[in-house]
Design a protein around this motif. Structure first.
Motif, PDB file in Angstrom:
ATOM      1  N   SER A  61       0.823  -1.211   0.000  1.00 32.74           N
ATOM      2  CA  SER A  61       0.000   0.000   0.000  1.00 32.74           C
ATOM      3  C   SER A  61       0.858   1.263   0.000  1.00 32.74           C
ATOM      4  CB  SER A  61      -0.920  -0.009   1.226  1.00 32.74           C
ATOM      5  OG  SER A  61      -1.597   1.215   1.353  1.00 32.74           O
ATOM      6  N   ARG A  62       1.912   1.262   0.800  1.00 33.84           N
ATOM      7  CA  ARG A  62       2.761   2.449   0.899  1.00 33.84           C
ATOM      8  C   ARG A  62       3.603   2.630  -0.372  1.00 33.84           C
ATOM      9  NH1 ARG A  62       2.362   4.620   5.915  1.00 33.84           N
ATOM     10  NH2 ARG A  62       4.169   5.983   5.643  1.00 33.84           N
ATOM     11  N   LEU A  63       3.999   1.527  -0.986  1.00 32.12           N
ATOM     12  CA  LEU A  63       4.732   1.623  -2.246  1.00 32.12           C
ATOM     13  C   LEU A  63       3.843   2.208  -3.342  1.00 32.12           C
ATOM     14  CD1 LEU A  63       6.742  -1.741  -2.303  1.00 32.12           C
ATOM     15  CD2 LEU A  63       7.718   0.566  -2.275  1.00 32.12           C
ATOM     16  N   ASN A  64       2.607   1.726  -3.401  1.00 30.16           N
ATOM     17  CA  ASN A  64       1.682   2.192  -4.435  1.00 30.16           C
ATOM     18  C   ASN A  64       1.317   3.667  -4.260  1.00 30.16           C
ATOM     19  OD1 ASN A  64       1.628  -0.326  -5.630  1.00 30.16           O
ATOM     20  ND2 ASN A  64      -0.190  -1.011  -4.516  1.00 30.16           N
ATOM     21  N   SER A  65       1.293   4.129  -2.993  1.00 25.85           N
ATOM     22  CA  SER A  65       0.911   5.524  -2.737  1.00 25.85           C
ATOM     23  C   SER A  65       2.120   6.465  -2.674  1.00 25.85           C
ATOM     24  CB  SER A  65       0.127   5.624  -1.427  1.00 25.85           C
ATOM     25  OG  SER A  65       0.899   5.159  -0.327  1.00 25.85           O
ATOM     26  N   GLY A  66       3.324   5.884  -2.848  1.00 23.00           N
ATOM     27  CA  GLY A  66       4.534   6.702  -2.844  1.00 23.00           C
ATOM     28  C   GLY A  66       4.956   7.184  -1.471  1.00 23.00           C
ATOM     29  N   LYS A  67       4.476   6.554  -0.405  1.00 19.01           N
ATOM     30  CA  LYS A  67       4.823   6.965   0.960  1.00 19.01           C
ATOM     31  C   LYS A  67       6.120   6.296   1.398  1.00 19.01           C
ATOM     32  CE  LYS A  67       0.041   7.736   2.440  1.00 19.01           C
ATOM     33  NZ  LYS A  67      -1.022   7.348   3.411  1.00 19.01           N
ATOM     34  N   GLU A  68       6.782   6.878   2.412  1.00 15.19           N
ATOM     35  CA  GLU A  68       8.032   6.312   2.898  1.00 15.19           C
ATOM     36  C   GLU A  68       7.784   4.926   3.486  1.00 15.19           C
ATOM     37  OE1 GLU A  68       9.821   8.555   6.036  1.00 15.19           O
ATOM     38  OE2 GLU A  68       8.003   8.623   7.253  1.00 15.19           O
ATOM     39  N   ILE A  69       8.774   4.072   3.343  1.00  8.86           N
ATOM     40  CA  ILE A  69       8.655   2.698   3.827  1.00  8.86           C
ATOM     41  C   ILE A  69       9.387   2.581   5.150  1.00  8.86           C
ATOM     42  CG2 ILE A  69       9.009   0.269   3.301  1.00  8.86           C
ATOM     43  CD1 ILE A  69       7.129   1.758   1.387  1.00  8.86           C
ATOM     44  N   LEU A  70       8.634   2.356   6.222  1.00  7.99           N
ATOM     45  CA  LEU A  70       9.191   2.220   7.560  1.00  7.99           C
ATOM     46  C   LEU A  70       8.844   0.873   8.146  1.00  7.99           C
ATOM     47  CD1 LEU A  70       8.199   5.682   9.107  1.00  7.99           C
ATOM     48  CD2 LEU A  70      10.433   5.043   8.194  1.00  7.99           C
ATOM     49  N   CYS A  71       9.776   0.293   8.904  1.00  7.03           N
ATOM     50  CA  CYS A  71       9.455  -0.920   9.643  1.00  7.03           C
ATOM     51  C   CYS A  71       8.474  -0.557  10.764  1.00  7.03           C
ATOM     52  CB  CYS A  71      10.717  -1.558  10.224  1.00  7.03           C
ATOM     53  SG  CYS A  71      11.539  -0.561  11.497  1.00  7.03           S
ATOM     54  N   ARG A  72       7.846  -1.575  11.334  1.00  9.29           N
ATOM     55  CA  ARG A  72       6.849  -1.346  12.386  1.00  9.29           C
ATOM     56  C   ARG A  72       7.467  -0.597  13.564  1.00  9.29           C
ATOM     57  NH1 ARG A  72       5.571  -4.409  16.992  1.00  9.29           N
ATOM     58  NH2 ARG A  72       3.461  -4.042  17.794  1.00  9.29           N
ATOM     59  N   ARG A  73       8.701  -0.923  13.919  1.00 11.09           N
ATOM     60  CA  ARG A  73       9.391  -0.285  15.038  1.00 11.09           C
ATOM     61  C   ARG A  73       9.534   1.212  14.802  1.00 11.09           C
ATOM     62  NH1 ARG A  73      14.915   0.811  15.803  1.00 11.09           N
ATOM     63  NH2 ARG A  73      15.682   0.675  17.966  1.00 11.09           N
ATOM     64  N   CYS A  74      10.019   1.605  13.620  1.00 10.30           N
ATOM     65  CA  CYS A  74      10.204   3.025  13.310  1.00 10.30           C
ATOM     66  C   CYS A  74       8.860   3.747  13.229  1.00 10.30           C
ATOM     67  CB  CYS A  74      10.958   3.192  11.998  1.00 10.30           C
ATOM     68  SG  CYS A  74      12.739   2.954  12.148  1.00 10.30           S
ATOM     69  N   PHE A  75       7.859   3.085  12.657  1.00 11.73           N
ATOM     70  CA  PHE A  75       6.544   3.713  12.529  1.00 11.73           C
ATOM     71  C   PHE A  75       5.971   4.046  13.905  1.00 11.73           C
ATOM     72  CE2 PHE A  75       1.945   3.821  12.045  1.00 11.73           C
ATOM     73  CZ  PHE A  75       1.798   4.601  10.903  1.00 11.73           C
ATOM     74  N   LEU A  76       6.087   3.111  14.854  1.00 19.08           N
ATOM     75  CA  LEU A  76       5.562   3.348  16.197  1.00 19.08           C
ATOM     76  C   LEU A  76       6.348   4.431  16.931  1.00 19.08           C
ATOM     77  CD1 LEU A  76       4.792  -0.318  17.352  1.00 19.08           C
ATOM     78  CD2 LEU A  76       3.142   1.476  16.756  1.00 19.08           C
ATOM     79  N   MET A  77       7.665   4.443  16.753  1.00 22.34           N
ATOM     80  CA  MET A  77       8.472   5.476  17.416  1.00 22.34           C
ATOM     81  C   MET A  77       8.212   6.853  16.817  1.00 22.34           C
ATOM     82  SD  MET A  77      12.202   3.898  18.394  1.00 22.34           S
ATOM     83  CE  MET A  77      12.643   3.318  16.769  1.00 22.34           C
ATOM     84  N   LYS A  78       8.112   6.905  15.493  1.00 16.64           N
ATOM     85  CA  LYS A  78       7.993   8.186  14.807  1.00 16.64           C
ATOM     86  C   LYS A  78       6.632   8.832  15.010  1.00 16.64           C
ATOM     87  CE  LYS A  78       9.497  10.224  10.437  1.00 16.64           C
ATOM     88  NZ  LYS A  78      10.145   9.918   9.146  1.00 16.64           N
ATOM     89  N   HIS A  79       5.574   8.012  14.980  1.00 10.26           N
ATOM     90  CA  HIS A  79       4.218   8.564  15.010  1.00 10.26           C
ATOM     91  C   HIS A  79       3.534   8.450  16.366  1.00 10.26           C
ATOM     92  CE1 HIS A  79       4.235   9.273  10.701  1.00 10.26           C
ATOM     93  NE2 HIS A  79       4.721   8.053  10.529  1.00 10.26           N
TER      94      HIS A  79
END
Length: 366
Positions: A28-46
């Motif tokens: 989904s993120r590749l198709n929408s052109g969004k940055e690709i983050l692992c689950r760990r980074c996504f939880l820390m960042k957001h």
């Protein structure tokens, strides 16, 4: 493919492992052109959350491998914890490299300490030319443009090194004019070496994971407590005219007692983050109540722990006017009027270091 935030190889098999991202989310993120983050980074960042069991500790042995990537090294030091983050064991590994020192977080120091003063002070301790000591504040956007120009003119490739929580990733984001790298208040956010290009240039910086230490007071805290401890504002200054019958606590981990070898004993300033309790009391009361106050009146620790869980030591220091005693991972004591003899009681692992004062003895009104 690697995570844009921490550099770890992405994987879909183990939700509890490093680099995990579900196939559907990645697609989904590749198709929408969004940055690709692992689950760990996504939880820390957001969400400012660190998944349980996702701490990765890197050592000096790991650093030896990183240093093969480039001759020029950016050594990032937290000026507010200078003696805790400038490490002789790291500089010993850099003898064959060209070192560029970055003094980060200068916004945390008192306004009375001017940039040129802290630069000259650090240059003397580092035994490095002033031109190679670059004060910056990523939060305050100070010094980034001049640092960017300096790095562009000095080399084509750099390895960025430092211990945990000195702001290496934040600094690199500032130099890239992006928020690509995951930044958090948790130690060990960067997991693998990642190659980044500086803004509007072909200069490459290899961002390496922070090296874990064992002699800073912060090393005694849980990951959550470390995140809560890190300063967000200028360090808090407290001033004491110290007497033998008085005790000062800096958090639950540091007890300061004076030995009345001069009359008057002296005047001292303490500099610690805003989250640290600073408490002056009668010495006898301090002895009687320390266990009960630990983690309550005296923070950190912020989460439940008892003083009996730690091994303690007491060290005696004779300090002159203008000298400082740095408590690695916490802050420092500045002697405004000496000489003064202090006894500090701390956990055994915490390093204490006497140094020339960063803050001049006449900077503040008594």
């Amino acid at each position: 493919m690697k995570c844009n935030g921490c550099g770890v190889e992405l994987q879909h098999e183990d939700p509890a492992g490093l680099g995990y991202i579900s196939e559907s989310v990645m697609e989904s993120r590749l198709n929408s052109g969004k940055e690709i983050l692992c689950r760990r980074c996504f939880l820390m960042k957001h969400y400012s959350l660190l998944p349980e069991g996702n701490m990765v500790a890197h050592s000096l042995e790991n650093m030896k491998e990183y240093l093969r990537l480039a001759h020029d090294v950016i050594y990032v030091i937290d000026i507010s914890d200078f003696d805790g983050t400038f490490r002789r064991d790291i500089t010993d590994l850099l003898k064959d490299h060209s070192i560029h020192y970055i003094l980060n977080k200068i916004d945390l120091l008192p306004r009375e300490v001017k940039v040129d003063e802290m630069r000259d002070w650090a240059s003397g301790i580092l035994k490095a030319p002033v031109s190679r000591v670059r004060p910056v504040s990523v939060l305050g956007q100070y010094g980034l443009n001049s640092l960017l120009a300096y790095l562009k003119s000095s080399a084509c490739e750099y390895v960025s090194v430092g211990v945990t929580n000195v702001g290496k990733s934040s600094l690199l984001n500032g130099l890239m004019r992006s928020e690509e790298i995951t930044v958090s208040r948790f130690p060990g956010t960067t997991v693998e070496v990642t190659s980044r290009t500086l803004y509007n240039s072909s200069v490459t910086i290899y961002d390496t994971p922070g090296i874990f230490t064992e002699d800073r007071l912060t090393d005694l805290l849980s990951v959550e407590d470390q995140s809560r401890f890190l300063p967000r504002k200028k360090l808090v200054r407290s001033t004491f005219q110290f007497h033998e019958t008085r005790t000062v606590f800096l958090s639950g981990f540091v007890r300061i007692d004076a030995k009345n070898e001069t009359d008057p004993v002296g005047i001292l300033h303490t500099f610690v983050p805003e989250s640290v309790s600073v408490h002056e009391t009668n010495s006898n009361t301090g002895v009687e109540e320390w266990d009960r106050w630990f983690g309550g009146i005296l923070k950190p620790p912020f989460s439940g722990s008892a003083r009996s869980e730690y091994k303690w030591k007491s060290e005696k220091f004779r300090l002159r006017t203008g000298q400082e005693l740095h408590i690695c991972g916490l802050g420092w004591i500045n002697v405004a009027k000496g000489p003064i003899t202090l006894v500090l009681t701390t956990p055994e692992s915490v390093t204490l270091k006497v140094r020339k004062g960063l803050v001049g003895p006449k900077k503040f009104k008594k």
